[in-house]
Write a protein that holds these residues in place. Structure first.
Motif, mmCIF file in Angstrom:
data_model
loop_
_atom_site.group_PDB
_atom_site.id
_atom_site.type_symbol
_atom_site.label_atom_id
_atom_site.label_comp_id
_atom_site.label_asym_id
_atom_site.label_seq_id
_atom_site.Cartn_x
_atom_site.Cartn_y
_atom_site.Cartn_z
ATOM 1 N N GLU A 2 0.832 -1.203 0.000
ATOM 2 C CA GLU A 2 0.000 0.000 0.000
ATOM 3 C C GLU A 2 0.868 1.256 0.000
ATOM 4 N N ARG A 3 1.956 1.227 0.785
ATOM 5 C CA ARG A 3 2.879 2.361 0.812
ATOM 6 C C ARG A 3 3.538 2.562 -0.559
ATOM 7 N N GLN A 4 3.922 1.441 -1.210
ATOM 8 C CA GLN A 4 4.533 1.521 -2.532
ATOM 9 C C GLN A 4 3.542 2.066 -3.560
ATOM 10 N N ARG A 5 2.271 1.633 -3.438
ATOM 11 C CA ARG A 5 1.240 2.101 -4.367
ATOM 12 C C ARG A 5 1.051 3.615 -4.251
ATOM 13 N N LYS A 6 1.041 4.108 -3.015
ATOM 14 C CA LYS A 6 0.868 5.546 -2.800
ATOM 15 C C LYS A 6 2.061 6.332 -3.341
ATOM 16 N N LEU A 7 3.267 5.791 -3.118
ATOM 17 C CA LEU A 7 4.466 6.461 -3.635
ATOM 18 C C LEU A 7 4.459 6.515 -5.157
ATOM 19 N N ASP A 8 4.074 5.394 -5.785
ATOM 20 C CA ASP A 8 4.007 5.349 -7.250
ATOM 21 C C ASP A 8 2.978 6.336 -7.778
ATOM 22 N N SER A 9 1.810 6.391 -7.101
ATOM 23 C CA SER A 9 0.749 7.294 -7.538
ATOM 24 C C SER A 9 1.175 8.753 -7.384
ATOM 25 N N ARG A 10 1.849 9.059 -6.262
ATOM 26 C CA ARG A 10 2.310 10.423 -6.031
ATOM 27 C C ARG A 10 3.373 10.821 -7.048
ATOM 28 N N GLY A 11 4.288 9.877 -7.335
ATOM 29 C CA GLY A 11 5.335 10.147 -8.313
ATOM 30 C C GLY A 11 4.790 10.365 -9.707
ATOM 31 N N LYS A 12 3.768 9.574 -10.068
ATOM 32 C CA LYS A 12 3.153 9.711 -11.382
ATOM 33 C C LYS A 12 2.506 11.085 -11.526
ATOM 34 N N GLY A 13 1.834 11.531 -10.442
ATOM 35 C CA GLY A 13 1.173 12.838 -10.491
ATOM 36 C C GLY A 13 2.174 13.964 -10.678
ATOM 37 N N LYS A 14 3.311 13.879 -9.953
ATOM 38 C CA LYS A 14 4.333 14.914 -10.093
ATOM 39 C C LYS A 14 4.922 14.931 -11.497
ATOM 40 N N GLN A 15 5.116 13.731 -12.070
ATOM 41 C CA GLN A 15 5.690 13.640 -13.415
ATOM 42 C C GLN A 15 4.756 14.247 -14.452
ATOM 43 N N GLU A 16 3.460 13.992 -14.289
ATOM 44 C CA GLU A 16 2.491 14.540 -15.247
ATOM 45 C C GLU A 16 2.457 16.061 -15.168
ATOM 46 N N LYS A 17 2.533 16.590 -13.941
ATOM 47 C CA LYS A 17 2.504 18.045 -13.770
ATOM 48 C C LYS A 17 3.760 18.715 -14.321
ATOM 49 N N SER A 18 4.898 18.010 -14.234
ATOM 50 C CA SER A 18 6.163 18.608 -14.676
ATOM 51 C C SER A 18 6.405 18.431 -16.177
ATOM 52 N N GLY A 19 5.461 17.764 -16.858
ATOM 53 C CA GLY A 19 5.562 17.638 -18.308
ATOM 54 C C GLY A 19 6.606 16.634 -18.776
ATOM 55 N N VAL A 20 6.839 15.559 -18.019
ATOM 56 C CA VAL A 20 7.792 14.527 -18.427
ATOM 57 C C VAL A 20 7.286 13.862 -19.702
ATOM 58 N N SER A 21 8.214 13.548 -20.619
ATOM 59 C CA SER A 21 7.838 12.958 -21.913
ATOM 60 C C SER A 21 7.197 11.592 -21.727
ATOM 61 N N ARG A 22 6.420 11.157 -22.747
ATOM 62 C CA ARG A 22 5.727 9.868 -22.669
ATOM 63 C C ARG A 22 6.709 8.710 -22.558
ATOM 64 N N ILE A 23 7.839 8.786 -23.305
ATOM 65 C CA ILE A 23 8.827 7.703 -23.260
ATOM 66 C C ILE A 23 9.396 7.574 -21.844
ATOM 67 N N MET A 24 9.743 8.719 -21.246
ATOM 68 C CA MET A 24 10.279 8.702 -19.884
ATOM 69 C C MET A 24 9.229 8.207 -18.881
ATOM 70 N N MET A 25 7.960 8.605 -19.098
ATOM 71 C CA MET A 25 6.867 8.143 -18.232
ATOM 72 C C MET A 25 6.758 6.622 -18.265
ATOM 73 N N ASN A 26 6.838 6.051 -19.484
ATOM 74 C CA ASN A 26 6.757 4.596 -19.633
ATOM 75 C C ASN A 26 7.919 3.914 -18.930
ATOM 76 N N THR A 27 9.118 4.504 -19.043
ATOM 77 C CA THR A 27 10.298 3.935 -18.390
ATOM 78 C C THR A 27 10.132 3.939 -16.872
ATOM 79 N N LEU A 28 9.669 5.059 -16.343
ATOM 80 C CA LEU A 28 9.458 5.168 -14.900
ATOM 81 C C LEU A 28 8.367 4.216 -14.418
ATOM 82 N N ARG A 29 7.307 4.088 -15.241
ATOM 83 C CA ARG A 29 6.218 3.176 -14.870
ATOM 84 C C ARG A 29 6.716 1.725 -14.808
ATOM 85 N N ASN A 30 7.558 1.326 -15.803
ATOM 86 C CA ASN A 30 8.103 -0.028 -15.816
ATOM 87 C C ASN A 30 8.978 -0.284 -14.593
#
Length: 321
Positions: free
Chosen positions: A50-78
């Motif tokens: 649950e802690r990992q899920r929250k961290l991943d969700s928070r990180g994803k939100g920050k990345q989307e707000k900062s305009g990270v590219s789709r390729i980098m988003m996919n890499t981070l998600r993997n």
């Protein structure tokens, strides 16, 4: 004498009885210790994921707000998915080891009689559609419970695990299924059927009644008094227990009494819903519950985080909220 052979004890029967009691107490202490370790390991796994899920969700939100590219988003998600998978693997290995140790200990306990439901099978044919939900949702304080509306179908004979974190809507979905709540959006179909919902507190039992009178409450086929008491004995309620108040029963005793009451009712319900049934049960009572459930051929819906238990009762479908 046991399945492992013959063991010789010196002295008279009183000495033998004392030694057996000492051995059984030591074995039960080991069991309780392992059960506690298993519950702690499972709780640790849930907290970590649950802690990992929250961290991943928070990180994803920050990345989307900062305009990270789709390729980098996919890499981070993997990377996040690999990290979660590794965590699951480590916890699964630890839990599996403790579970095996528990099973080894359990196999050395004196054998207990398997308790069977012993009632008629559900009259519904397997595969009959019992419940269909199409784009349903429910609102609490003007906020939809589920981010995306739910669509699902339940058919007769299925054995289903209902999973989700606290607050994900498991109890609401059960009440929608039972018809005690109505969806505030979407469509619901319920076939005519009989159901029994056994919650964590065994609320179907009346704490104001004693064990025998509680059993009589389910005596729909006019069984005689001695027949009721025979059923109670099968579920380990002897003469000394018949006048005992339901309010003082342990979780395991309430579970056994609930199963006994269902057998007295004779006709199996079409659907049994169990809410965290292994909570507060020792290993012996979990085995009793497992054996009884595996005698049941109707539709089973179980809310549980106990993966070993879900495997042992042959769950074939999971609804994840």
């Amino acid at each position: 004498m046991s399945k492992d052979g013959i063991k010789v004890y010196g002295g008279n029967y009183e000495f033998y009885d004392q030694q057996k009691q000492i051995e059984n107490n030591a074995l039960n202490q080991d069991l309780q210790s392992k059960e506690k370790a298993l519950r702690k390991a499972k709780e640790k796994e849930r907290e970590t994921l649950e802690r990992q899920r929250k961290l991943d969700s928070r990180g994803k939100g920050k990345q989307e707000k900062s305009g990270v590219s789709r390729i980098m988003m996919n890499t981070l998600r993997n990377k996040a998915e690999n990290s979660t998978s590794k965590i699951k693997g480590l916890h699964a290995e630890k839990i599996g080891g403790i579970s095996q140790e528990l099973q080894d200990l359990r196999s050395t306990l004196p054998g207990i009689d398997k308790m069977k439901f012993g009632f008629n099978n559900s009259e519904l044919y397997h595969g009959k559609i019992l419940f269909t939900a199409t784009n349903i949702n429910f609102t609490y304080n003007t906020k939809p419970l589920w981010k995306h509306p739910l669509s699902l179908q339940i058919t007769s004979g299925e054995r289903i695990a209902l999973k989700g974190v606290n607050g994900s809507g498991k109890t609401t979905l059960i009440n929608l299924f039972l018809g005690t709540l109505e969806a505030q959006s979407g469509k619901v179909y319920r076939a005519e059927s009989t159901s029994v919902y056994i919650d964590q507190d065994y609320s179907l039992l009346d704490d104001k009644l004693n064990v025998y009178d509680q059993a009589q409450q389910f005596n729909a086929t006019a069984l005689l008094e001695h027949e009721i008491k025979i059923r109670l004995n099968r579920f380990l309620f002897g003469q000394d227990d018949w006048d005992k108040s339901c309010s003082v029963l342990s979780g395991g005793e309430k579970m056994r009494l609930m199963l006994c009451c269902l057998t007295i009712g004779n006709q199996a319900p079409d659907i049994i819903i169990l809410d965290e049934p292994t909570n507060n049960l020792d290993i012996q009572n979990i085995e009793i519950l497992t054996a009884a459930i595996n005698e049941y051929n109707g539709t089973l819906i179980v809310v549980s985080h106990d993966e070993l238990f879900l495997e042992q009762i042959n769950i074939i479908k999971t609804i994840e909220l």
